[in-house]
Scaffold this active site. Structure first.
Site, PDB file in Angstrom:
ATOM      1  N   ARG A  63      -0.437-122.003 -12.559  1.00 21.07           N
ATOM      2  CA  ARG A  63       0.582-122.969 -12.126  1.00 21.07           C
ATOM      3  C   ARG A  63       0.698-124.121 -13.116  1.00 21.07           C
ATOM      4  O   ARG A  63       1.779-124.680 -13.303  1.00 21.07           O
ATOM      5  CB  ARG A  63       0.223-123.540 -10.747  1.00 21.07           C
ATOM      6  CG  ARG A  63       0.339-122.542  -9.602  1.00 21.07           C
ATOM      7  CD  ARG A  63       0.114-123.214  -8.249  1.00 21.07           C
ATOM      8  NE  ARG A  63      -0.022-122.213  -7.207  1.00 21.07           N
ATOM      9  CZ  ARG A  63      -1.171-121.827  -6.673  1.00 21.07           C
ATOM     10  NH1 ARG A  63      -2.311-122.383  -7.083  1.00 21.07           N
ATOM     11  NH2 ARG A  63      -1.195-120.906  -5.733  1.00 21.07           N
ATOM     12  N   GLU A  81     -12.368-107.191 -12.119  1.00 25.28           N
ATOM     13  CA  GLU A  81     -12.818-106.945 -10.742  1.00 25.28           C
ATOM     14  C   GLU A  81     -13.353-105.517 -10.666  1.00 25.28           C
ATOM     15  O   GLU A  81     -12.658-104.567 -11.002  1.00 25.28           O
ATOM     16  CB  GLU A  81     -11.663-107.134  -9.755  1.00 25.28           C
ATOM     17  CG  GLU A  81     -11.931-106.640  -8.345  1.00 25.28           C
ATOM     18  CD  GLU A  81     -13.197-107.213  -7.729  1.00 25.28           C
ATOM     19  OE1 GLU A  81     -13.966-106.432  -7.139  1.00 25.28           O
ATOM     20  OE2 GLU A  81     -13.428-108.445  -7.845  1.00 25.28           O
ATOM     21  N   CYS A 125     -14.255-112.358   5.491  1.00 23.90           N
ATOM     22  CA  CYS A 125     -14.596-112.828   6.840  1.00 23.90           C
ATOM     23  C   CYS A 125     -13.909-111.987   7.918  1.00 23.90           C
ATOM     24  O   CYS A 125     -14.355-111.952   9.067  1.00 23.90           O
ATOM     25  CB  CYS A 125     -14.195-114.290   7.021  1.00 23.90           C
ATOM     26  SG  CYS A 125     -14.974-115.414   5.848  1.00 23.90           S
ATOM     27  N   ASN A 184     -12.338-120.716  -1.774  1.00 24.33           N
ATOM     28  CA  ASN A 184     -10.961-121.058  -2.132  1.00 24.33           C
ATOM     29  C   ASN A 184     -10.849-122.488  -2.662  1.00 24.33           C
ATOM     30  O   ASN A 184     -10.092-122.746  -3.604  1.00 24.33           O
ATOM     31  CB  ASN A 184     -10.053-120.859  -0.918  1.00 24.33           C
ATOM     32  CG  ASN A 184      -9.657-119.410  -0.734  1.00 24.33           C
ATOM     33  OD1 ASN A 184      -8.831-118.874  -1.465  1.00 24.33           O
ATOM     34  ND2 ASN A 184     -10.259-118.749   0.240  1.00 24.33           N
TER      35      ASN A 184
END
Length: 467
Positions: free
Chosen positions: A31, A44, A54, A318
Site C-alpha cells: 500500500r 509459503e 483460530c 495481524n
C-alpha cells in the site's frame, strides 16, 4: 541464483511465511510502495495463505461448513497486487551476512537462493509433539495450520471407529474436544494439569471441567501420557498413562504450540526464554537493521508483568504485520505489547481472561489480593439472565488491576475487554468502580459484573493494606 542486491534497481522485500503476519506485512508495504519501488517475494510451504487458524476447530466441528470461509485472501489475490508469492516452497536457510535465503520447491525439490534488502520472518508456531513412543503413528494429529485441519478431516472421513483422545486441555484441546463431540465421537481428554485451561487459575478451570463433563466429554486430570499404542496396521489404537489405557481411533494433540524458530536460531538471531524471536517496538529483530519478525514466532512484552511472553493469537499476528509493513514501506509504527487477553468457549459456556493469573503475579514478585464474585449477564428479572463468575486480582497497597478471569454463559466473555482496557491504562480497581458502562436490563444488572468485582477488590485491597 537470483539477481544480487547490487544489480537491482528497486528494493526487494522477502517474506518467509504466508499467513497472518507475513501477508499483512506484505500487503501494508505494498500500500505504501508500488511494484516499481518495492519488489515483494513471499514463500509459503503450505497450500493456503491469509487464513484463520483460530477457526479450524469450528470447521472440524461443522460450525463452519466450507474451508474457503476461513481464507481471507487467496494466493491469486496476493499475486494480483504485484507480489511474487511462491506456494509449496519452504525456506531452508537464512544467510544473514549475505542477505539471502535458500528455498526448496516441495513439489520438484529444486533449490535456489533469493537475495533481499529487507526480510520479514513470519514462520509461525508448531504444535508441541512430546517425544513419546508412537507419537508419529497414523491417526495422531496436531492442529495448527489449514493443512493440518484438512489432514484431520481426511482422517475423520476414513476412520470407522468413533473413539477420540485429546492430549492436553488448553484452548486448542478444549475446542477440539467439543468439535469431536459435535462429530459424534466419544471423547476423552487427558490433561497433565490440575484442571483444564491452564490459562486460568484452577478454581476457574474447575468450572470449565464441569461444563466439559456436561457435554459428555470424559476429563482425566493430573495424568501424564507415557506412550501412544498402535495396532497391527501401525495406526493408533490407544493412549497410555502410567496405569491406564484409553482406547483411541484418533488422537489430537492439544498441548500447545512452540515458536517455529529453527531457521532463525541456525542463523544466530536472538531468541528469548520461550524460544521466540526478540524484536524491538518496531518489530525489528534486535541487532538487525533490515530484518523484522512477527506473529507466532516472536515473543511480546507483557505490559502487566513487564516480562516477555509467547502468545500465539491471530489478533497479535495481524497487528504485527501492519506494524512491520508500515516500517518496511517507509512509514513508522510500533507494537507496544499485550495484556494477555483471550476468549474461548465450550458449547455455550464462555471463557475469558486477561492480565495475570495468581502464579504469574507471584512469579513477577507482585503481592496481590484476589476476589471472586457471582453475578448475572442481565438484570436478574430479565429473561435469559445467566450466571457469571468473575475473578479479579489487584496489587496490594496500590490497588492496580492485575488480572481478570470470567466464566459464564451468553454475554460473559466479551466483558473481559473492559478489563483489558483498564489493564492497558494501568487503572486501579477503585478507578474502575467509576467507569461509565452502558446499562439496560437486557444487557447487564445495574452494577455490571466487572464493577461488582472491582468494588469487592477495593475492599480487599484496603483490608490487606491495613497495618
Amino acid at each position: 541464483m537470483s539477481m544480487s542486491r547490487a544489480s537491482r534497481s528497486r528494493e526487494r522485500l522477502v517474506v518467509v511465511g504466508g499467513d497472518a503476519a507475513g501477508m499483512s506485512a506484505a500487503s501494508q508495504a505494498r500500500r505504501l510502495k508500488g511494484p516499481d519501488e518495492l519488489e515483494i517475494v513471499a514463500f509459503e510451504r503450505g497450500h493456503f495463505t491469509s487464513y484463520s487458524a483460530c477457526g479450524i476447530p469450528y470447521w472440524v466441528g461443522g460450525d463452519v461448513t466450507d474451508r474457503d470461509q476461513l481464507i481471507a485472501r487467496s494466493p491469486e489475490e496476493h499475486r494480483g497486487r504485484g507480489m511474487d508469492l511462491r506456494m509449496r516452497t519452504e525456506v531452508t536457510e537464512l544467510d544473514v551476512e549475505g542477505g539471502r535465503v535458500r528455498s526448496r520447491d516441495l513439489e520438484s525439490g529444486a533449490e535456489e537462493w533469493t537475495s533481499y534488502d529487507k526480510l520479514v520472518l513470519a514462520t509461525g508456531a508448531h504444535p508441541m509433539r512430546p517425544q513419546l513412543p508412537g507419537i508419529d503413528a497414523p491417526g495422531v494429529h496436531g492442529v495448527q495450520t489449514l493443512d493440518d485441519g484438512q489432514a484431520l478431516l481426511d482422517t475423520l472421513a476414513r476412520t470407522a471407529g468413533r473413539r477420540a483422545v485429546v492430549i492436553g486441555a488448553g484452548y486448542i484441546g478444549v475446542e477440539m474436544a467439543e468439535a469431536l463431540i459435535n462429530r459424534g465421537y466419544e471423547v476423552t481428554v487427558v490433561n497433565r494439569g490440575q484442571e483444564p485451561m491452564s490459562t486460568l487459575d484452577p478454581d476457574m478451570g474447575r468450572l470449565v471441567h464441569e461444563a466439559m463433563e456436561g457435554l459428555g466429554i470424559t476429563m482425566v486430570n493430573d495424568a501424564e501420557v507415557t506412550k501412544i499404542l498402535t495396532g497391527g496396521d501401525g495406526r493408533v489404537r490407544a493412549v497410555a498413562t502410567e496405569d491406564v489405557e484409553y482406547p483411541a481411533d484418533l488422537v489430537v494433540l492439544g498441548i500447545g504450540v512452540r515458536p517455529e524458530t529453527a531457521l532463525a536460531e541456525a542463523a544466530g538471531l536472538p531468541l528469548g526464554d520461550h524460544r521466540g524471536l526478540l524484536t524491538d517496538l518496531a518489530m525489528r529483530v534486535r541487532g538487525h537493521e533490515n530484518i523484522w519478525a512477527g506473529g507466532d514466532c516472536v515473543e511480546v512484552l507483557d505490559l502487566v508483568s513487564g516480562r516477555e511472553r509467547h502468545i500465539a493469537l491471530g489478533t497479535h499476528a495481524n497487528k504485527h504485520g501492519q506494524v512491520i509493513g508500515a516500517n518496511v514501506g517507509g512509514g513508522y509504527a510500533t507494537f507496544p505489547g499485550v495484556v494477555g487477553t483471550a476468549v474461548s468457549k465450550v458449547c455455550d459456556l464462555e471463557i475469558a481472561r486477561t492480565g495475570l493469573r495468581e502464579k504469574d503475579a507471584r512469579r513477577a514478585g507482585l503481592r496481590f489480593e484476589k476476589v471472586t464474585i457471582e453475578s448475572t449477564s442481565r438484570a436478574g428479572y430479565y429473561p435469559g439472565a445467566d450466571p457469571m463468575t468473575v475473578k479479579m486480582l489487584a496489587e496490594r497497597r496500590t490497588g492496580r488491576l492485575l488480572g481478570v478471569q470470567i466464566v459464564g454463559r451468553e454475554g460473559a466473555a466479551k466483558r473481559v475487554d473492559i478489563a483489558a482496557v483498564a489493564l492497558t491504562a494501568c487503572m486501579t480497581v477503585e478507578q474502575m468502580t467509576a467507569l461509565d458502562l452502558g446499562y439496560a436490563p437486557p444487557f447487564s444488572p445495574v452494577w455490571d459484573p466487572i464493577l461488582v468485582a472491582a468494588r469487592k477488590a477495593v475492599v480487599a485491597v484496603r483490608a490487606g493494606s491495613a497495618p
